[in-house]
Design a protein around this motif. Structure first.
Motif, PDB file in Angstrom:
ATOM      1  N   CYS A 267       0.765  -1.196   0.037  1.00 20.37           N
ATOM      2  CA  CYS A 267       0.001  -0.025   0.144  1.00 20.37           C
ATOM      3  C   CYS A 267       0.875   1.153   0.023  1.00 20.37           C
ATOM      4  O   CYS A 267       0.384   2.331  -0.551  1.00 20.37           O
ATOM      5  CB  CYS A 267      -1.098  -0.120   1.177  1.00 20.37           C
ATOM      6  SG  CYS A 267      -2.313  -1.160   0.983  1.00 20.37           S
TER       7      CYS A 267
ATOM      8  N   ASN B  25       1.786   2.369  -3.293  1.00 21.21           N
ATOM      9  CA  ASN B  25       0.434   2.722  -4.218  1.00 21.21           C
ATOM     10  C   ASN B  25      -0.054   1.500  -5.201  1.00 21.21           C
ATOM     11  O   ASN B  25      -0.646   1.522  -5.915  1.00 21.21           O
ATOM     12  CB  ASN B  25       0.845   3.835  -4.931  1.00 21.21           C
ATOM     13  CG  ASN B  25       0.965   5.097  -4.447  1.00 21.21           C
ATOM     14  OD1 ASN B  25       0.515   5.231  -3.115  1.00 21.21           O
ATOM     15  ND2 ASN B  25       1.588   6.000  -5.070  1.00 21.21           N
TER      16      ASN B  25
ATOM     17  N   TRP C 265      -2.289  -0.769  -4.372  1.00 19.56           N
ATOM     18  CA  TRP C 265      -3.312  -1.226  -3.297  1.00 19.56           C
ATOM     19  C   TRP C 265      -3.852  -2.719  -3.952  1.00 19.56           C
ATOM     20  O   TRP C 265      -4.482  -3.475  -3.095  1.00 19.56           O
ATOM     21  CB  TRP C 265      -4.567  -0.248  -3.408  1.00 19.56           C
ATOM     22  CG  TRP C 265      -3.835   1.085  -2.791  1.00 19.56           C
ATOM     23  CD1 TRP C 265      -3.633   1.452  -1.484  1.00 19.56           C
ATOM     24  CD2 TRP C 265      -3.741   2.264  -3.279  1.00 19.56           C
ATOM     25  NE1 TRP C 265      -3.128   2.635  -1.253  1.00 19.56           N
ATOM     26  CE2 TRP C 265      -3.177   3.323  -2.529  1.00 19.56           C
ATOM     27  CE3 TRP C 265      -3.630   2.922  -4.854  1.00 19.56           C
ATOM     28  CZ2 TRP C 265      -2.663   4.503  -2.818  1.00 19.56           C
ATOM     29  CZ3 TRP C 265      -3.341   4.018  -5.189  1.00 19.56           C
ATOM     30  CH2 TRP C 265      -2.731   4.977  -4.036  1.00 19.56           C
TER      31      TRP C 265
ATOM     32  N   LEU D  50      -5.192   0.053   4.198  1.00 24.94           N
ATOM     33  CA  LEU D  50      -5.833   0.712   3.035  1.00 24.94           C
ATOM     34  C   LEU D  50      -6.057   2.190   3.684  1.00 24.94           C
ATOM     35  O   LEU D  50      -5.805   3.264   3.060  1.00 24.94           O
ATOM     36  CB  LEU D  50      -6.867  -0.002   2.663  1.00 24.94           C
ATOM     37  CG  LEU D  50      -6.767  -1.145   1.775  1.00 24.94           C
ATOM     38  CD1 LEU D  50      -8.085  -1.924   1.549  1.00 24.94           C
ATOM     39  CD2 LEU D  50      -5.952  -0.987   0.466  1.00 24.94           C
TER      40      LEU D  50
ATOM     41  N   SER E 236      -6.392   5.548   1.101  1.00 22.91           N
ATOM     42  CA  SER E 236      -7.319   4.929   0.310  1.00 22.91           C
ATOM     43  C   SER E 236      -8.565   4.116   0.868  1.00 22.91           C
ATOM     44  O   SER E 236      -8.750   3.014   1.017  1.00 22.91           O
ATOM     45  CB  SER E 236      -6.348   3.637  -0.400  1.00 22.91           C
ATOM     46  OG  SER E 236      -7.286   2.977  -1.492  1.00 22.91           O
TER      47      SER E 236
ATOM     48  N   ARG F 152     -11.019   2.293  -1.282  1.00 24.65           N
ATOM     49  CA  ARG F 152     -10.532   1.168  -1.355  1.00 24.65           C
ATOM     50  C   ARG F 152     -11.013   0.119  -0.329  1.00 24.65           C
ATOM     51  O   ARG F 152     -11.406  -0.943  -0.479  1.00 24.65           O
ATOM     52  CB  ARG F 152      -9.217   0.808  -2.171  1.00 24.65           C
ATOM     53  CG  ARG F 152      -8.794   1.508  -3.414  1.00 24.65           C
ATOM     54  CD  ARG F 152      -7.474   1.249  -3.847  1.00 24.65           C
ATOM     55  NE  ARG F 152      -7.022   1.659  -5.144  1.00 24.65           N
ATOM     56  CZ  ARG F 152      -6.877   2.920  -5.469  1.00 24.65           C
ATOM     57  NH1 ARG F 152      -6.613   3.736  -4.606  1.00 24.65           N
ATOM     58  NH2 ARG F 152      -6.656   3.548  -6.891  1.00 24.65           N
TER      59      ARG F 152
END
Length: 623
Positions: A243, A246, A248, A277, A282, A285
């Motif tokens: 994560c 990036n 994810w 996350l 994020s 997500r």
């Protein structure tokens, strides 16, 4: 018993550094051709080796002592004499009571010098361990092109490998994956030793930090083949590092595949994924993963709290409120943790009226705020300059019967220091002692920063000594204000001492500290040292600002140091190329361009430049 060199008489070293620069002529010989071709070690290694080169330097297992100019002043001189223009006017008082404002007289000739490093090893076994650590560190601090080169070199290293040694080495070289992984590979081949799960987890985390994901996955495969070594803690490190890069989708993929390694995909594991996350910006997500998983994995209160925190961190308060309603539909009442996340978000918005409303709502629903809630509110008020309102929070804490903890006291100290009320801050520290709560790292960092902000250098350094006395390990935030103060007051020798002390504590500068050192040393004519830090900054994966390169190049051109100019320009081009590719330090890559750049930086011609009118020997790094 093997003894490791300490660094004493740093005054003599600093004086010689002004003449010769940071010289590493007597580079350690390991006995292999591979080692002989390696470049000089980093600044910390050079400082230690250079100090040990001089006959005036004693060898001791104690560490290094403060130099003469750093001890008590001569008879009749007050300890507070810190305002002189000369660097020799600076001394460190023997007493560590930072609240004492009286001057200190000099100690007699028979008094022992003050040391702010670790004391003598407690046993022969500890001394042997420290000697082994020094030997391994000496080897690893020379740059290697690959982990395999380290394995070859380490075959000549007669140290006794243990889980303790591996843990310490991986911790010390956590910012250099080549050194860490090379040592890890070599240690795993030593007779009578097998890596434990914790060692594997540390190595997985280091590889992930430097985006060496192929090696990381290979290591996890090896852990699985051995059996029983892959745990949720392992997969947590994998997901967090993915994560952080990036990646994810790969992190979510890792979650779905963790059962292949014997790790259960249960509620606890799902919460780790959601938390990872959310913390890596994020939350959407995380919400998508939650929606996909909640049908097969039952969520708990922590699942919803994690999402609420993620929305609040993203300043999406409407979604946070909706998640709280969904939480209630699943049979979970918002807890003090849930409300605290919401309060923190409104504190970041400086909407203290809404914060008061949420606190009232909590009391109405029988959900009493805890000490963490009030600490967040008080800190936000103090940071907003509303000092009296922040201090009034203390009354609410007493009304709700919250037990005070170190974080609350630290927040109170921060507010008082920010307001310039240092005596009140010292009183709070005394109150902590009376209540049985020991000052921690944050306490000392806050007090040191405040003392430096008010140019109270003596108090700041007393606090550093007191940390040593209380076995409170410093971090980079401890040293940054001290280094800045030395730069403001132009205390060169003190600056070099603190840098040396910092490295001996296995503390690596961060981006801002590297920039500070490069720029200040450059502006004050220490071009060799400045370039050393600039190169190490790049090798550690940091990308210096263009203004930093411009400053160094301008000073070098003014001194007509053309060879150094070409090498710094190459370093600059190399940095720009690294930024366009992976962001990993260039010497870590395996393409030909990087190896060529590494070789050019390491290859220095005969001395053609000068510092302070003296020729710089060939062995000087870069210059």
């Amino acid at each position: 018993m093997r003894r490791r060199p300490g660094i004493t008489g740093l005054q003599n070293v600093a004086a010689t550094l002004n003449q010769l620069g940071l010289v590493g002529e007597n580079m350690a010989k390991v006995g292999t051709d591979v080692m002989k071709k390696q470049r000089l070690g980093m600044v910390r290694s050079q400082l230690e080796k250079f100090a040990c080169k001089h006959k005036k330097t004693s060898f001791s297992t104690v560490g290094f002592d403060l130099p003469d100019w750093f001890r008590n002043p001569k008879d009749g001189y007050p300890c507070s004499r810190l305002d002189g223009n000369g660097d020799d006017d600076f001394v460190l008082p023997a007493k560590s009571d930072f609240s004492e404002q009286q001057g200190c007289s000099a100690t007699g000739g028979g008094s022992s010098p003050l040391s702010i490093l670790a004391s003598c090893p407690a046993s022969h076994e500890d001394a042997e361990f420290e000697a082994d650590m020094d030997e391994v560190s000496r080897i690893l601090r020379s740059r290697f092109a690959s982990p395999e080169a380290i394995v070859i070199t380490m075959d000549c290293c007669p140290v006794r490998v243990s889980a303790r040694l591996v843990s310490k080495v991986l911790s010390r070289f956590s910012n250099d994956w080549v050194a860490a992984f090379g040592f890890f590979m070599w240690a795993g081949t030593q007779e009578g030793y097998c890596h434990c799960a914790d060692s594997y987890d540390m190595m997985v985390d280091i590889l992930g930090k430097f985006k060496q994901f192929d090696l990381m996955c290979g290591l996890i495969g090896q852990m699985h083949e051995i059996g029983g070594l892959v745990s949720l803690a392992t997969m947590t490190k994998v997901m967090r590092r993915l994560c952080g890069a990036n990646r994810w989708s790969d992190a979510i993929d890792a979650f779905h595949k963790m059962d292949r390694f014997g790790v259960a995909k249960d509620t606890k594991a799902m919460n780790v994924l959601l938390d990872t996350l959310c913390k890596e910006r994020s939350v959407k997500r995380a919400r998508g993963a939650f929606q996909a998983l909640k049908g097969t994995i039952p969520p708990d209160e922590s699942s919803f709290n994690t999402l609420v925190h993620g929305w609040c961190k993203a300043r999406m308060l409407k979604e946070a409120r909706e998640t709280m309603k969904e939480m209630e539909r699943h049979g979970f009442s918002p807890s003090v943790t849930t409300y605290t996340c919401l309060i923190e978000a409104y504190c970041m918005e400086k909407d203290f009226q809404t914060v008061d409303g949420i606190l009232d709502e909590m009391h109405t629903k029988g959900c009493t705020p805890n000490i963490i809630t009030y600490t967040i509110v008080m800190h936000a008020l103090g940071k907003a300059g509303r000092t009296q309102e922040a201090l009034d929070t203390f009354d609410k804490v007493k009304q709700d019967g919250c037990a005070l903890d170190a974080s609350f006291y630290n927040c109170l100290i921060y507010i008082l220091c920010r307001a310039g009320r240092l005596q009140d801050a010292n009183f709070v520290v005394e109150e902590m002692h009376r209540t049985g709560i020991s000052p921690n790292l944050t306490t000392f960092n806050t007090l040191i920063s405040a003392a430096c902000d008010h140019s109270l250098a003596e108090n700041a350094l007393k606090l550093l000594v007191q940390m040593e006395e209380q076995s409170c390990n410093p971090d980079i935030k401890t040293y940054t204000p001290l280094l800045k103060l030395c730069c403001r007051r132009k205390w060169v020798k003190t600056l070099l001492f603190l840098i040396c002390h910092m490295f001996r504590k296995d503390i690596t500068p961060d981006f801002s500290t590297y920039t500070l050192l490069v720029c200040w040393l450059c502006r004050n004519g220490r071009l060799t040292q400045s370039c050393l830090f600039l190169e190490e900054m790049v090798l550690k994966g940091f990308t210096p600002q263009q203004a930093t390169f411009d400053l160094v190049l301008e000073k070098l051109k003014n001194m007509h140091m053309l060879s150094a100019v070409r090498k710094i320009q190459l370093l600059r081009m190399h940095t720009e190329g690294t930024r366009c590719r992976s962001g990993v330090p260039s010497y870590l890559r395996e393409d030909g361009h990087d190896r060529h750049c590494y070789a050019v930086l390491s290859n220095t011609s005969e001395a053609e430049s000068s510092i302070d009118g003296k020729e710089v020997p060939r062995a000087v790094h870069i210059l």
